[in-house]
Design an enzyme around this catalytic site. Structure first.
Site, PDB file in Angstrom:
ATOM      1  N   GLN A  45       0.752  -1.140  -0.091  1.00  0.00           N
ATOM      2  CA  GLN A  45      -0.134  -0.035   0.098  1.00  0.00           C
ATOM      3  C   GLN A  45       0.847   1.230  -0.020  1.00  0.00           C
ATOM      4  O   GLN A  45       2.073   1.114   0.440  1.00  0.00           O
ATOM      5  CB  GLN A  45      -0.996   0.227   1.296  1.00  0.00           C
ATOM      6  CG  GLN A  45      -1.949  -0.893   1.237  1.00  0.00           C
ATOM      7  CD  GLN A  45      -2.012  -2.066   1.514  1.00  0.00           C
ATOM      8  OE1 GLN A  45      -1.009  -2.549   2.322  1.00  0.00           O
ATOM      9  NE2 GLN A  45      -2.752  -3.026   1.118  1.00  0.00           N
ATOM     10  N   CYS A  74      -6.392   0.725   6.745  1.00  0.00           N
ATOM     11  CA  CYS A  74      -5.136  -0.348   6.705  1.00  0.00           C
ATOM     12  C   CYS A  74      -4.524  -0.252   8.092  1.00  0.00           C
ATOM     13  O   CYS A  74      -3.967   0.737   8.568  1.00  0.00           O
ATOM     14  CB  CYS A  74      -4.159   0.227   5.816  1.00  0.00           C
ATOM     15  SG  CYS A  74      -2.648  -0.842   5.719  1.00  0.00           S
ATOM     16  N   GLY A  75      -4.766  -1.269   8.890  1.00  0.00           N
ATOM     17  CA  GLY A  75      -4.238  -1.473  10.321  1.00  0.00           C
ATOM     18  C   GLY A  75      -2.813  -1.409  10.376  1.00  0.00           C
ATOM     19  O   GLY A  75      -2.510  -0.606  11.202  1.00  0.00           O
ATOM     20  N   ASN A  76      -2.187  -2.204   9.688  1.00  0.00           N
ATOM     21  CA  ASN A  76      -0.570  -1.912   9.692  1.00  0.00           C
ATOM     22  C   ASN A  76       0.001  -0.768   9.465  1.00  0.00           C
ATOM     23  O   ASN A  76       0.815  -0.101   9.960  1.00  0.00           O
ATOM     24  CB  ASN A  76       0.166  -3.376   9.048  1.00  0.00           C
ATOM     25  CG  ASN A  76       0.009  -4.585   9.381  1.00  0.00           C
ATOM     26  OD1 ASN A  76      -0.133  -4.595  10.937  1.00  0.00           O
ATOM     27  ND2 ASN A  76      -0.226  -5.638   8.868  1.00  0.00           N
ATOM     28  N   HIS A 160     -14.252  -7.240   5.274  1.00  0.00           N
ATOM     29  CA  HIS A 160     -13.509  -8.644   5.202  1.00  0.00           C
ATOM     30  C   HIS A 160     -14.637  -9.844   5.082  1.00  0.00           C
ATOM     31  O   HIS A 160     -15.636  -9.724   6.073  1.00  0.00           O
ATOM     32  CB  HIS A 160     -12.905  -8.504   6.647  1.00  0.00           C
ATOM     33  CG  HIS A 160     -11.502  -7.684   6.733  1.00  0.00           C
ATOM     34  ND1 HIS A 160     -10.294  -8.050   6.279  1.00  0.00           N
ATOM     35  CD2 HIS A 160     -11.565  -6.477   7.059  1.00  0.00           C
ATOM     36  CE1 HIS A 160      -9.483  -7.116   6.318  1.00  0.00           C
ATOM     37  NE2 HIS A 160     -10.242  -5.916   6.904  1.00  0.00           N
ATOM     38  N   GLU A 209      -5.525  -9.998   0.282  1.00  0.00           N
ATOM     39  CA  GLU A 209      -5.963  -8.565   0.488  1.00  0.00           C
ATOM     40  C   GLU A 209      -6.577  -7.982  -0.942  1.00  0.00           C
ATOM     41  O   GLU A 209      -5.940  -8.109  -2.000  1.00  0.00           O
ATOM     42  CB  GLU A 209      -4.891  -7.510   0.851  1.00  0.00           C
ATOM     43  CG  GLU A 209      -4.328  -7.648   2.276  1.00  0.00           C
ATOM     44  CD  GLU A 209      -3.833  -6.553   2.925  1.00  0.00           C
ATOM     45  OE1 GLU A 209      -3.960  -5.322   2.676  1.00  0.00           O
ATOM     46  OE2 GLU A 209      -2.630  -6.922   3.473  1.00  0.00           O
ATOM     47  N   ARG A 210      -7.631  -7.345  -0.906  1.00  0.00           N
ATOM     48  CA  ARG A 210      -8.298  -6.651  -1.897  1.00  0.00           C
ATOM     49  C   ARG A 210      -7.282  -5.630  -2.647  1.00  0.00           C
ATOM     50  O   ARG A 210      -6.662  -4.906  -2.151  1.00  0.00           O
ATOM     51  CB  ARG A 210      -9.549  -5.836  -1.446  1.00  0.00           C
ATOM     52  CG  ARG A 210     -10.246  -4.960  -2.409  1.00  0.00           C
ATOM     53  CD  ARG A 210     -11.408  -4.161  -1.761  1.00  0.00           C
ATOM     54  NE  ARG A 210     -10.673  -3.377  -0.680  1.00  0.00           N
ATOM     55  CZ  ARG A 210     -11.464  -2.351  -0.125  1.00  0.00           C
ATOM     56  NH1 ARG A 210     -13.029  -2.173  -0.782  1.00  0.00           N
ATOM     57  NH2 ARG A 210     -11.265  -1.717   0.595  1.00  0.00           N
TER      58      ARG A 210
END
Length: 275
Positions: A45, A74-76, A160, A209-210
């Site tokens: 990303q 986006c968590g990370n 998700h 992941e999309r």
């Protein structure tokens, strides 16, 4: 135009982080070229930082997948942004509030360098993903190819689908991942998690992941899997989530409460690229 960036990652889920150019974000074709791991920089990303839009926040950020599409959360990536912004502000460990298309994100930079982020309240309403269903349910049958798989569905600011599997090592990620990501019942596509429950406090997970494909780690995917597992009565309030890139920790007290994600945020290098 020269674009200065920082390459970062959370357990191998990698990003470029850059300040928004005056002309706006790079177009989708440019982002795809930069994401190429052979001829570009390579990333899962791209994270673009803008000035705060709301009082009490330190940054507004936007997220673009490797295929150039903009996504909600986006968590990370949120953990990496918290780390870099905290360093720019020359703050020590503590709390900061960030803003994004997926809403406000509270982040805690810890003494050990790890970062915790509150990813909001998991939303199981099909319309929140969006997902086409006649009503909300814990499990949905989904026709894929010649068969049917059972999924849980939840929004962690982004969509998700979660499948429980007996072994992530043997899960058909390459076959089912793209088929479910692009399933017509997900009009905006979806991320797909393959979850192996080891114990109430431990799962193994792989995420397709999309717009990116399988990644080494996915923070919102870890939250989505734990939320679905909790809803099915399989998991406790704190869960160690082992992904191909390493371990994340997810804490969720239950309905109506925010879900917290904790893990590392590391800088690989800084650079400049002509676009």
């Amino acid at each position: 135009m020269q674009l200065a960036f920082t390459k970062m990652h959370g357990l191998g889920n990698d990003f470029i982080v850059f300040d928004a150019p005056a002309s706006g974000p790079p177009d989708a074709a440019t982002l795809r070229a930069l994401a190429d791991r052979h001829t570009g920089i390579g990333f899962d990303q791209a994270l673009m930082l803008e000035k705060p839009r709301r009082d009490g926040t330190v940054v507004y950020y936007r997220i673009f997948n490797a295929d150039g599409d903009e996504v909600e959360q986006c968590g990370n990536g949120a953990r990496c942004i918290a780390s870099i912004v905290n360093a720019r502000l020359k703050r020590g460990p503590g709390l900061l509030v960030m803003d994004s298309p997926g809403g406000l994100i509270r982040a805690k930079v810890r003494e050990d360098g790890r970062v915790s982020v509150a990813m909001g309240v998991p939303n199981f309403a099909p319309a929140s993903l969006p997902f086409e269903a006649s009503g909300e349910a814990s499990v949905y049958p989904l026709a894929v190819g010649d068969g049917v798989v059972e999924i849980g569905a939840v929004s962690i600011g982004n969509p998700h689908a979660v499948i429980r599997v007996p072994s992530v090592a043997e899960a058909p990620v390459d076959r089912l991942g793209p088929a479910i990501e692009n399933h017509p019942r997900f009009p905006k596509r979806t991320n797909v998690g393959f979850m192996e429950v080891v114990a109430p406090g431990h799962i193994r997970l792989r995420v397709y992941e999309r717009g990116t494909g399988e990644t080494r780690a996915c923070g919102t995917g870890a939250c989505g899997a734990v939320a679905v597992g909790r809803r099915h009565g399989l998991l406790g309030e704190e869960v160690n989530v082992d992904l191909p890139g390493g371990r994340l920790v997810v804490q969720w007290k239950g309905p109506g409460e925010p879900i917290w994600l904790t893990g590392p945020a590391e800088t690989a290098f800084e650079g400049t690229v002509t676009i």
